[in-house]
Design an enzyme around this catalytic site. Structure first.
Site, short mmCIF file in Angstrom:
data_model
loop_
_atom_site.label_atom_id
_atom_site.label_comp_id
_atom_site.label_asym_id
_atom_site.label_seq_id
_atom_site.Cartn_x
_atom_site.Cartn_y
_atom_site.Cartn_z
N LYS B 78 -17.44 72.90 -77.72
CA LYS B 78 -16.12 73.33 -78.20
C LYS B 78 -16.30 74.55 -79.10
O LYS B 78 -17.21 74.59 -79.96
CB LYS B 78 -15.48 72.19 -78.98
CG LYS B 78 -14.08 72.47 -79.53
CD LYS B 78 -13.49 71.23 -80.19
CE LYS B 78 -12.06 71.47 -80.65
NZ LYS B 78 -11.46 70.27 -81.27
N SER B 158 -6.86 68.89 -79.74
CA SER B 158 -7.20 70.28 -79.62
C SER B 158 -8.40 70.55 -78.69
O SER B 158 -8.60 71.71 -78.32
CB SER B 158 -7.52 70.86 -81.00
OG SER B 158 -8.62 70.20 -81.57
N SER B 182 -7.96 64.70 -81.77
CA SER B 182 -8.34 65.81 -80.90
C SER B 182 -9.47 65.59 -79.93
O SER B 182 -9.74 66.48 -79.12
CB SER B 182 -8.64 67.04 -81.76
OG SER B 182 -7.45 67.51 -82.35
#
Lengths: 95, 493, 496
Positions: B78, B158, B182
């Protein structure tokens, strides 16, 4: 608690965020929606309840008093916009 | 598409160990898959060359007998984790072309274990969002589409890029971060597994901070076993993070073995929301049945402060974020507005132009709730609510060992369908935020399909540092659910 | 010493409080492992943590905590076993994180006190608290017409902020407070007190009120009895503190006498113009939005650890002063000697085996004067304490007289050498031989018959004779012996 566009302007200044004049009112509306929603926390009796000061139940980690970092101004400045030699530059500040 | 990319992490590990494939081959397959999947926009930065170099080095290490725990396994990272020498954006314009001169602890652990980096995945800007629509690099598309529909769906957020990469077989596994859900929410809406460990289990050093007391890195994978394997390498004791714990990391893969006979599974009644989608409720009930049939004891428990969790979160997280994001000011790195006429203008325009709307909204909320006159009514009060929420869990865990809930109120929704009202988006995290507020571990496991043919996830919540029990229970759900559905590969015909 | 200022309408009292920022002596910074040494190349002592880079986290330096506790104990203050770090949020180029890690509601040290030994009395100035916080970097504004340059070397260095209660009543007390605080931290080794390097900086709060207001404040603790205060920021010398206070108090009195009111504001002291000036602040009063730093945990100290530090403290100025007084020095001399640890240490070595007062007098009258003249500090004295001790001993045992001792000091001050050897080499031994003295006396009497007559009428003129005899003996005669012999020879009464 509700905010008006003057409050948004003040908060934006505090947060150093340029919010265009036209966005102030809509932003106030959005924020008010959220603040109204969080008002419900006022229902709860928090008398005598301590705030959660740390999520992990442990003592603070301590470092030894040794120089282990720094000394690399090049790496530090590598991502700096318009750095002058080894200084960071900003528009002239009047103190 | 190649069978190589559809392997699980554990399967690939075995294949590499058995030398039936090389890391080079495996990595090459993923590099191609990623290139073919660009319409999904899962990656902000693809590191193909570096990946192949790392793969070759890994293969060499293997021949020398130096294989690490994740030797040669290609992973997606990420873009919130600072990776040395590779651009890191946090999904924002404000970081500009920032190339970190340091590596996050979590990713360093992965490289030390021999893993390979495929690239940096897309995310909601500064991890603020539940749909990956706030990214400055464009939305990510969920590999899943609803029955008889061509509408683009969100992959959750997210960590939307990571969940898409896992669901779309663009990597063996990915790292994510979870502040209010997330990892778990995107895993749930993409039919994958997402684990948020106990707060403090993984180091936050080198991870772009959103809300310091809530952020936690975790694995996003195809299976529960994969999550256990990845977590074992991600976690570590880190002297560079004052909030990371000093307890040694066990071998989670070993610990998750075993039956759940006698396990007490709590069903928190406050999670049964009015108007809950019937397929979500039905799956939840079914899952309780699965566990019961495997020998678990189902117990009803109460978490009375559940409904206050979301508003509490939306005070605490923005407050911490408003302070954590003050460093993005155009001075030492990142985006700087053109021709500022004084320092205030430099700050205001760099930040006004560099941050997206959702981030700005949250910074304003956070600044406001910390400001003079409001601190007691909002932030201070919210911190007390956290204590009450934690106490609810402590009480519940007297009666049970894990809790079972739905992961999300519903399946993936259409891109653009929830962006007009911020509150509507915030409600996506209704089942997940409680876990972050209490600092507990939580995992989402694919449970079944919704009426529209989209994945639905089941969440298990465990006691602090009891990831072992959590993983064991999750494996039991996974076995029973037997979720084999895969999205049709519409993006690379 | 007057504690009031005269205005046209009457007298005014000055009330002063101070916040002192003292840089902690440590190798590394408070929350990072970067170095703290003064004067390094720009941005060469900056960790990514100090620079506020993404993802960086603070971890506290144990030594800095220890130094704060030591200082607190030196201020006779309460050590808080639990304290919390808070973020103080504001934007400034020398503050990379956009917040300073400080302590707001729960500081590491609570109330204490400092004693000021003024000329006529000892004053107790209360200490409100001491807390730990990060220092900011430095901005340079005069290198370029359009830009300011930022050097983050200082960013993150550990500071102790020491807050006094408003118990100082004059500019002298303010300067004395700073001087005593500096002495204490230097004794403890927790701060080097080099104000010219910026290791210690003072923010001085000044207000004035009508006579009687201060006593009322001390009685009930209500600030309404005091005037509106102004804060003079970053004063970096004791002299400037004194001057700034005097200017500011006068400024406030003049405004009030004119019927005006004082605006509570932050001001800067301009030493060249000797005035304080309002600092332009673009926005209204800072809203720092303090909240506990979520990257840190509450700091918990073990009582045993604090006690161990307490028992390892060196003798502090007040205790040393009391001991010197017990050894025979007067309070004023004792205060002067303990004001610098090096001075006190020098004195103790100097006073070994000799009369305390004699040693103090020698130090005060002979050494300090010469040091001042030559622009030297006590640590740079060219004649070591042991050598000075030898000179004092020689006077005490009569080997040399007082005048010769001073000459001797001058010789070894510029030429070096062992005083005893110099005495022998140059024949400086005191002449006590009565034969030689008598001979000298005869010589002087013979040469000055008129004076001999005068002295019979004015016995006090004997002193003149003594002087002449001393000259005659090259200054080496024992003055007491000369005196006695002269009296006998000239038939002078005993009270000559």
């Amino acid at each position: 608690m509700s905010v008006d566009k003057d409050t948004v302007r003040r908060i934006a200044r505090l947060a150093r965020l340029a919010v265009p004049e036209a966005r102030l009112e809509p932003m106030a509306d959005e924020l008010n929606g959220i603040f109204k929603w969080v008002e419900m926390l006022g229902e709860v009796n928090v008398e005598g309840v301590p705030g959660m000061t740390s999520v992990v139940a442990q003592k603070m980690k301590l470092r030894k008093d040794e120089v282990t970092e720094g000394g690399n101004a090049d790496a530090l400045m590598a991502n700096a916009p318009g750095g002058e030699e080894h200084f960071f530059t900003v528009p002239k500040v009047v103190e | 598409m190649s069978d190589l990319t559809s392997m699980t992490l554990a399967e690939a590990r075995d294949a590499l160990a058995a030398k039936t494939i090389s890391s080079r081959e495996l990595t090459g397959a993923f590099v191609a898959a990623i290139a073919a999947a660009r319409p999904l926009n899962a990656f902000i930065t693809e590191t193909a060359e570096q990946a192949l170099t790392m793969a070759d080095a890994s293969d060499k290490r293997r021949t020398e007998g130096n294989a690490g725990a994740l030797e040669g396994l290609p992973l997606a990272i990420k873009d919130l984790f600072c990776t040395k020498g590779t651009r890191t954006t946090a999904g924002s314009k404000i970081l500009g072309n920032f190339v970190p001169p340091y590596e996050s602890t979590v990713t360093q652990n992965l490289w030390n274990a021999g893993a390979v980096m495929l690239g940096k995945t897309n995310l909601d800007e500064f991890a603020m969002g539940s749909s990956n629509e706030t990214s400055a690099f464009g939305p990510v598309l969920n590999p899943w589409r609803a029955k008889n529909s061509n509408a683009n769906l969100v992959p959750g957020g997210s960590s939307g890029g990571s969940s898409t990469a896992v669901a779309g077989d663009l990597c063996l596994a990915a790292t994510g971060t979870d502040t209010g859900g997330s990892i778990r929410q995107p895993a749930a809406v993409t039919g994958t597994v997402g684990l948020k460990p106990t707060y403090g289990r993984c180091s936050r050093y080198g991870i772009v901070a959103f809300a310091s007391s809530l952020d936690q890195a975790g694995p996003m994978t195809k299976t529960v076993r994969d999550a256990a394997i990845l977590l074992t390498s991600m976690a570590s004791i880190d002297p560079r993070d004052s909030t990371s714990v000093e307890t040694p990391v066990p071998d989670y893969e070993k610990l998750m073995a075993g039956s759940i006979k006698g396990l007490r599974v709590g069903i928190p009644k406050e999670y049964r929301l009015d108007g809950m989608a019937s397929d979500v409720a039905a799956l939840w009930d079914k899952a309780a049945g699965w566990l019961k049939s495997q020998g678990a004891e189902i117990v009803e428990v109460s978490l009375p402060h559940t409904k206050y969790a979301l508003p509490t979160y939306y005070i605490v997280a923005p407050a911490e974020a408003s302070s954590n994001l003050a460093r993005y000011d155009g001075v030492r790195f990142g985006y700087r507005a053109e021709k500022p006429h004084d320092i205030t203008d430099l700050y205001e325009r760099s930040r006004g132009e560099g941050f997206g709307a959702e981030v700005q909204r949250r910074i304003l909320i956070g600044t406001y709730v910390l400001s003079a006159g409001y601190y007691d009514a909002y932030y201070s009060r919210a911190q007390k609510l956290r204590t009450l929420i934690k106490r609810d869990f402590d009480a519940a865990f007297e009666k049970c060992d894990v809790l079972l809930t739905p992961s999300t109120p519903g399946p993936a929704f259409a891109v653009g369908s929830k962006t007009s009202d911020p509150l509507e988006m915030y409600l996506q995290d209704v089942f997940t935020v409680t876990v972050n507020l209490a600092g507990l571990p939580g995992i989402s496991v694919p449970g079944g399909l919704s009426e529209s043919g989209l994945p639905l996830g089941l969440q298990l919540i465990g006691k602090a540092f009891d990831e072992a029990t959590l993983l064991r229970a999750a494996a039991a759900v996974e076995t029973a659910a037997d979720f084999k559905a895969k999205p049709a590969r519409w993006w690379a015909p | 010493m007057s504690r009031t200022i005269k205005g046209q309408s009457g007298e005014w009292e000055i009330v002063i409080g101070m916040e002192v920022h003292a840089q902690i002596v440590s190798n590394a910074k408070l929350f990072s492992g970067a170095a703290t040494a003064f004067g390094a190349e720009p941005n060469s002592q900056v960790s990514f943590i100090d620079a506020g880079m993404p993802g960086m986290l603070p971890v506290i330096n144990k030594k800095c905590i220890e130094q704060a506790v030591r200082t607190g104990l030196g201020l006779k203050a309460q050590i808080n076993l639990i304290s919390v770090f808070d973020r103080k949020n504001y934007f400034f180029p020398d503050l990379p994180q956009g917040y300073q890690i400080s302590q707001y509601k729960s500081p590491i040290v609570g109330e204490g006190e400092i004693l000021l030994d003024m000329k006529d009395e000892t004053i107790t100035v209360g200490i409100e608290r001491l807390h730990l916080e990060q220092d900011a970097g430095k901005s340079l504004h005069d290198q370029d017409p359009d830009n300011s340059f930022v050097d983050l070397n200082r960013s993150g260095v550990a500071l102790m902020e020491i807050v006094s209660k408003p118990h100082m009543r004059s500019s002298e007390e303010a300067a004395a407070f700073l001087k005593k605080l500096r002495a204490i931290v230097r004794y403890l080794g927790t701060c080097d007190g080099n104000m010219d390097e910026g290791s210690m900086r003072a923010d001085v709060n000044v207000s004035v009120c009508r006579v009687g207001g201060y006593e009322k404040f001390r009685a009930d603790g209500s600030f309404k009895h005091l005037g509106t205060r102004c804060e003079i920021k970053n004063v970096n010398s004791m002299r400037f503190v004194q001057m700034a206070v005097e200017y500011e108090a006068r400024r406030q009195v003049d405004i009030l006498e004119d019927g005006g009111t004082i605006d509570q504001e932050t001001r800067r002291y301009d030493s060249k113009a000797n005035e304080t000036r309002s600092m332009r602040s673009k926005e209204d009063a800072h809203d720092y939005r303090y909240f506990p730093d979520p990257d840190l945990l509450p700091l918990e100290l073990e009582k045993d650890w604090v006690d161990a530090i307490a028992s390892s403290l060196p003798e502090l100025p007040d205790e040393k002063r009391a001991r010197f007084i017990a050894q025979g020095l007067n309070p004023y001399d004792a205060s002067v000697l303990v004001s610098e640890r090096e001075l006190a240490d020098f004195y103790e070595e100097l006073a070994q085996g000799v009369d305390a007062k004699a040693a103090a007098n020698w130090l005060n009258n002979e050494i300090l004067g010469r040091l001042n003249r030559d622009g030297l500090a006590i640590t740079q004295v060219p004649v070591p304490a042991a050598a000075n001790n030898a000179i004092i001993r020689m006077v005490a045992d009569g080997s040399i007289n007082g005048k010769i001792a001073k000459d001797l000091l001058d010789i070894v001050w510029t030429e070096g050498g062992d005083p005893r050897q110099v005495v022998e080499a140059r024949g400086l031994r005191q002449v006590t031989d009565t034969g030689a003295i008598d001979a000298a006396i005869e010589k002087v009497i013979a040469a000055n018959p008129a004076k001999v007559e005068e002295v019979k009428a004015k016995p006090k003129l004997a002193a003149w004779f003594v002087g002449q005899v001393m000259k005659e003996t090259g200054g080496k005669a024992n003055p007491a012996v000369v005196n006695a012999a002269l009296k006998t020879r000239l038939n002078l009464p005993d009270e000559g």
